[in-house]
Write an enzyme that holds these catalytic residues in place. Sequence first.
Site, short mmCIF file in Angstrom:
data_model
loop_
_atom_site.label_atom_id
_atom_site.label_comp_id
_atom_site.label_asym_id
_atom_site.label_seq_id
_atom_site.Cartn_x
_atom_site.Cartn_y
_atom_site.Cartn_z
N CYS A 42 -15.84 27.18 1.83
CA CYS A 42 -17.10 27.80 2.27
C CYS A 42 -17.05 28.03 3.78
CB CYS A 42 -18.27 26.89 1.92
SG CYS A 42 -19.87 27.63 2.32
N ASP A 44 -19.33 27.55 5.75
CA ASP A 44 -20.18 26.55 6.40
C ASP A 44 -19.44 25.84 7.55
OD1 ASP A 44 -21.60 24.02 6.92
OD2 ASP A 44 -22.79 24.58 5.18
N ARG A 46 -19.82 23.15 8.84
CA ARG A 46 -19.65 21.69 8.72
C ARG A 46 -18.46 21.30 7.83
NH1 ARG A 46 -25.60 20.95 6.51
NH2 ARG A 46 -24.80 22.79 5.42
N HIS A 98 -18.79 22.43 -1.47
CA HIS A 98 -19.40 21.24 -0.84
C HIS A 98 -20.83 21.06 -1.30
CE1 HIS A 98 -21.88 23.39 2.29
NE2 HIS A 98 -21.05 24.35 1.95
N CYS A 101 -24.65 22.99 -0.25
CA CYS A 101 -24.22 24.34 0.15
C CYS A 101 -25.40 25.32 0.22
CB CYS A 101 -23.17 24.85 -0.84
SG CYS A 101 -22.54 26.50 -0.42
CO CO Z 1 -21.58 26.31 1.67
#
Ligand code: CO
Length: 211
Positions: A42, A44, A46, A98, A101
């Site tokens: 992803c 993302d 993080r 994750h 998400c």
């Molecule tokens: Co995500």
Amino acid sequence: MLSYEKLLLENKQWASEKLAEDPDYFNNLAQIQTPEFLWIGCSDSRVPADRITGTQPGEIFVHRNVANLVIHTDVNLLSVLDFAVNHLKVKHVIVCGHYGCGGIKAALTQHDYRYVLNMWLRNIKDVYRLYRDELDAIEDEEKRGDRLAELNVKEQVLHLVKTSIIQRAWKKEQRPDLHGWIYGLKDGIINTVFEMKAGSYIDPLYAYDDL
Ligand code: CO
């Protein structure tokens, strides 16, 4: 200092630290790239693939998009997959989702995110539909989203198997193994959700018999 200027400053600091540790660090890296792993994760911020797996530059080939989707008309992803499998000869392809998400959460709403994002998130809704009974039965919204994140990873691995890129590599070179993983934002731990070793059973509906 402007926020982005800090990045450039940090970069210089990092480069000089690496050189101090090993004067040949960049010379060695620049010469050859032979990663064993393709990571589909992803976007993302993080979930940085290399940081959470302790891999160094040169060890992991990375593709990231919103909610780590494998979409059969995504020329970007397919190019990365083709290059990783046929040129870099990776041994493992990892789809890593994750918990928590944002893409998964957005797909669970009925909100109109407007054209392009709607198109993207619809693929996650299609995963939900496949597991509707199981997901509908989970009352806690966060838990339902987390379970969908796991099931989404599994479906994306299955999408990989549907490609002739993977099927041809399995047939001719008995690689790569496919791994579906999920990362916990709250504990930093990656767990395995689903796995398909090279040569696993392929649904005849999707299997090519003249590769
Ligand atoms: Co995500």
